[in-house]
Design a protein around this motif. Structure first.
Motif, PDB file in Angstrom:
ATOM      1  N   GLU A  41      42.876  73.389  33.140  1.00 31.61           N
ATOM      2  CA  GLU A  41      42.164  72.859  34.310  1.00 31.61           C
ATOM      3  C   GLU A  41      41.840  74.029  35.251  1.00 31.61           C
ATOM      4  N   PRO A  42      40.560  74.268  35.576  1.00 29.67           N
ATOM      5  CA  PRO A  42      40.169  75.497  36.273  1.00 29.67           C
ATOM      6  C   PRO A  42      40.639  75.615  37.717  1.00 29.67           C
ATOM      7  N   THR A  43      40.686  74.523  38.459  1.00 33.75           N
ATOM      8  CA  THR A  43      41.088  74.600  39.871  1.00 33.75           C
ATOM      9  C   THR A  43      42.508  75.128  40.009  1.00 33.75           C
ATOM     10  N   SER A  44      43.413  74.605  39.197  1.00 33.20           N
ATOM     11  CA  SER A  44      44.809  75.040  39.268  1.00 33.20           C
ATOM     12  C   SER A  44      44.958  76.494  38.841  1.00 33.20           C
ATOM     13  N   LEU A  45      44.174  76.925  37.870  1.00 31.06           N
ATOM     14  CA  LEU A  45      44.228  78.316  37.418  1.00 31.06           C
ATOM     15  C   LEU A  45      43.681  79.265  38.483  1.00 31.06           C
ATOM     16  N   LEU A  46      42.607  78.862  39.148  1.00 31.62           N
ATOM     17  CA  LEU A  46      42.039  79.692  40.227  1.00 31.62           C
ATOM     18  C   LEU A  46      43.030  79.826  41.380  1.00 31.62           C
ATOM     19  N   ARG A  47      43.710  78.740  41.703  1.00 34.51           N
ATOM     20  CA  ARG A  47      44.734  78.785  42.748  1.00 34.51           C
ATOM     21  C   ARG A  47      45.869  79.741  42.377  1.00 34.51           C
ATOM     22  N   ALA A  48      46.132  79.845  41.078  1.00 35.16           N
ATOM     23  CA  ALA A  48      47.217  80.711  40.600  1.00 35.16           C
ATOM     24  C   ALA A  48      46.785  82.172  40.497  1.00 35.16           C
ATOM     25  N   GLY A  49      45.500  82.437  40.728  1.00 39.87           N
ATOM     26  CA  GLY A  49      45.026  83.817  40.707  1.00 39.87           C
ATOM     27  C   GLY A  49      44.178  84.191  39.509  1.00 39.87           C
ATOM     28  N   TRP A  50      43.663  83.199  38.803  1.00 46.99           N
ATOM     29  CA  TRP A  50      42.845  83.477  37.617  1.00 46.99           C
ATOM     30  C   TRP A  50      41.568  84.239  37.983  1.00 46.99           C
ATOM     31  N   THR A  51      41.236  85.227  37.159  1.00 47.62           N
ATOM     32  CA  THR A  51      39.937  85.909  37.218  1.00 47.62           C
ATOM     33  C   THR A  51      39.449  86.090  35.786  1.00 47.62           C
ATOM     34  N   ASP A  52      38.147  86.291  35.628  1.00 50.39           N
ATOM     35  CA  ASP A  52      37.575  86.469  34.294  1.00 50.39           C
ATOM     36  C   ASP A  52      38.072  87.730  33.601  1.00 50.39           C
ATOM     37  N   LYS A  53      38.651  88.637  34.369  1.00 50.66           N
ATOM     38  CA  LYS A  53      39.182  89.866  33.777  1.00 50.66           C
ATOM     39  C   LYS A  53      40.414  89.603  32.910  1.00 50.66           C
ATOM     40  N   LEU A  54      41.041  88.459  33.108  1.00 56.44           N
ATOM     41  CA  LEU A  54      42.261  88.137  32.360  1.00 56.44           C
ATOM     42  C   LEU A  54      41.972  87.615  30.957  1.00 56.44           C
ATOM     43  N   GLY A  55      40.767  87.130  30.720  1.00 57.14           N
ATOM     44  CA  GLY A  55      40.435  86.593  29.403  1.00 57.14           C
ATOM     45  C   GLY A  55      39.326  85.568  29.515  1.00 57.14           C
ATOM     46  N   ARG A  56      39.110  84.860  28.432  1.00 57.60           N
ATOM     47  CA  ARG A  56      38.102  83.803  28.429  1.00 57.60           C
ATOM     48  C   ARG A  56      38.775  82.493  28.800  1.00 57.60           C
ATOM     49  N   LEU A  57      38.085  81.677  29.597  1.00 52.12           N
ATOM     50  CA  LEU A  57      38.613  80.378  29.998  1.00 52.12           C
ATOM     51  C   LEU A  57      37.748  79.260  29.428  1.00 52.12           C
ATOM     52  N   ILE A  58      38.391  78.336  28.715  1.00 55.30           N
ATOM     53  CA  ILE A  58      37.741  77.093  28.301  1.00 55.30           C
ATOM     54  C   ILE A  58      38.237  76.015  29.262  1.00 55.30           C
ATOM     55  N   ALA A  59      37.371  75.599  30.149  1.00 51.74           N
ATOM     56  CA  ALA A  59      37.771  74.684  31.218  1.00 51.74           C
ATOM     57  C   ALA A  59      37.876  73.244  30.715  1.00 51.74           C
ATOM     58  N   VAL A  60      38.978  72.594  31.071  1.00 52.75           N
ATOM     59  CA  VAL A  60      39.151  71.168  30.821  1.00 52.75           C
ATOM     60  C   VAL A  60      39.117  70.493  32.184  1.00 52.75           C
ATOM     61  N   GLU A  61      37.982  69.917  32.512  1.00 51.03           N
ATOM     62  CA  GLU A  61      37.776  69.354  33.842  1.00 51.03           C
ATOM     63  C   GLU A  61      38.463  67.996  33.999  1.00 51.03           C
ATOM     64  N   SER A  62      38.992  67.763  35.184  1.00 52.74           N
ATOM     65  CA  SER A  62      39.592  66.475  35.496  1.00 52.74           C
ATOM     66  C   SER A  62      38.537  65.521  36.050  1.00 52.74           C
ATOM     67  N   ILE A  63      38.569  64.277  35.598  1.00 51.16           N
ATOM     68  CA  ILE A  63      37.623  63.278  36.101  1.00 51.16           C
ATOM     69  C   ILE A  63      37.891  62.998  37.576  1.00 51.16           C
ATOM     70  N   LYS A  64      39.159  62.980  37.952  1.00 54.85           N
ATOM     71  CA  LYS A  64      39.545  62.751  39.341  1.00 54.85           C
ATOM     72  C   LYS A  64      40.082  64.043  39.960  1.00 54.85           C
ATOM     73  N   LYS A  65      40.040  64.102  41.262  1.00 54.80           N
ATOM     74  CA  LYS A  65      40.567  65.269  41.970  1.00 54.80           C
ATOM     75  C   LYS A  65      42.075  65.369  41.765  1.00 54.80           C
ATOM     76  N   LEU A  66      42.549  66.598  41.609  1.00 59.79           N
ATOM     77  CA  LEU A  66      43.980  66.791  41.425  1.00 59.79           C
ATOM     78  C   LEU A  66      44.752  66.350  42.667  1.00 59.79           C
ATOM     79  N   PRO A  67      45.882  65.690  42.501  1.00 56.59           N
ATOM     80  CA  PRO A  67      46.734  65.373  43.660  1.00 56.59           C
ATOM     81  C   PRO A  67      47.223  66.657  44.327  1.00 56.59           C
ATOM     82  N   THR A  68      47.562  66.574  45.581  1.00 57.06           N
ATOM     83  CA  THR A  68      48.069  67.749  46.292  1.00 57.06           C
ATOM     84  C   THR A  68      49.556  67.958  46.042  1.00 57.06           C
ATOM     85  N   LYS A  69      50.265  66.892  45.708  1.00 59.50           N
ATOM     86  CA  LYS A  69      51.706  66.982  45.481  1.00 59.50           C
ATOM     87  C   LYS A  69      51.995  67.486  44.072  1.00 59.50           C
ATOM     88  N   HIS A  70      52.925  68.435  43.979  1.00 62.40           N
ATOM     89  CA  HIS A  70      53.347  68.948  42.679  1.00 62.40           C
ATOM     90  C   HIS A  70      54.396  68.006  42.095  1.00 62.40           C
TER      91      HIS A  70
END
Length: 303
Positions: A41-70
């Motif tokens: 899921e791309p949003t969570s990876l971007l929050r964790a510091g993902w950049t394209d320099k780390l590799g290729r990303l195949i995004a699995v999009e969520s139909i609904k917005k991610l909850p804020t609570k872990h």
């Protein structure tokens, strides 16, 4: 020289999976060893510091917005399940290893996923007898039964024999020519000849007898404490444990290096870190990525 391809699923987007995936790919040894393709899921990876320099990303999009609570969630379960399904499909197609960051079994249940976890899905998708194994340097163990309540262990002579044969082959695949296996008992003091249970006399000892006839070097049943002490001293190349915590408790106390979880017997190599989603520390960027680093490096080295 072309670096080997490794597929990595980022796990539950609300757990520590995205964080340890990103931090593992920032590790210099990992970067030098492989070409990673991350599925998640791309949003969570971007929050964790993902950049394209780390590799290729195949995004699995969520139909609904991610909850804020872990925490376990239907959304997290659906996304992580789809990522693993795609990872398995691509690993089968391209014959490359799959490294899986932690999923939440509760999230999968909330998302109506018909599998308890990774291992059950892998077996179904590959039509293979996947064996749950754990490795940390010279420590190696496998499970006869996995995610079951102690009161309902599906222990049988056939299951013990089949698991032992798979374990022996897996150890050979790791480079051990003639593995010596210790089989752990179920009951305290290995039942003390039937005083504390019947499984040792009715299931384990007959299974050992049959396995020895087939040429396996296997001893037991051995009380858990004695078995782990013997394994630490090098008396066995691996321990075959009868239930989940018998393996994980001993291994996590004894291991000096990060533990790698692997599923042996599949058409491709699958590894993962030997811990869960850790929702309580997710998003705080304090999760230790070393088990994930070890899982990736193990997949590259042993593939």
């Amino acid at each position: 020289m072309k670096k080997p391809l490794v597929l990595i699923t980022a796990g539950d987007p609300l757990g520590i999976g995205p964080e340890i995936t990103v931090r593992a790919l920032q590790n210099l040894q990992v970067r030098r060893s492989c070409t990673p393709v991350v599925i998640g899921e791309p949003t969570s990876l971007l929050r964790a510091g993902w950049t394209d320099k780390l590799g290729r990303l195949i995004a699995v999009e969520s139909i609904k917005k991610l909850p804020t609570k872990h925490a376990p969630s239907r959304v997290g379960g659906a996304v992580s399940f789809q990522a693993v399904k795609l990872g398995i499909k691509l690993s089968l197609q391209h014959h490359v290893p799959l490294v899986t960051a932690p999923i939440s079994k509760q999230s999968w249940t909330l998302a109506d996923v018909p599998f308890t976890g990774h291992t059950e899905l892998l077996r179904h998708a590959t039509q293979s007898d996947g064996l749950m194994m754990f490795v940390s340097e010279h420590l190696r163990c496998a499970l006869v039964t996995e995610h079951f309540a102690l009161a309902h262990l599906p222990l049988s002579k056939k299951r013990v024999e089949e698991t032992a044969l798979h374990f022996c082959q897996a150890l050979k695949n790791l480079g051990i020519k003639t593995p010596k296996i210790g089989l752990c008992a179920v009951n305290p003091h290995a039942a003390d000849n039937g005083k504390f249970g019947t499984e040792e006399n009715e299931i384990l000892r007959p299974a050992i007898k049959n396995l020895r006839r087939k040429g396996l070097k296997i001893e037991g049943p051995i009380a858990s404490d004695a078995a782990w002490l013997a394994h630490l001293k090098g008396q066995y190349d691996g321990l075959l444990c009868t239930y989940h915590d018998q393996a994980l408790l001993g291994l996590k106390l004894a291991a000096k290096k990060p533990i790698v979880h692997l599923t042996a017997g599949l058409p491709f190599l699958r590894t993962s870190p030997a811990h869960g989603t850790a929702f309580d520390i997710a998003g705080k960027k304090i999760a230790d990525p070393q088990s994930m680093v070890s899982a990736i490096l193990f997949a590259v080295k042993k593939n």
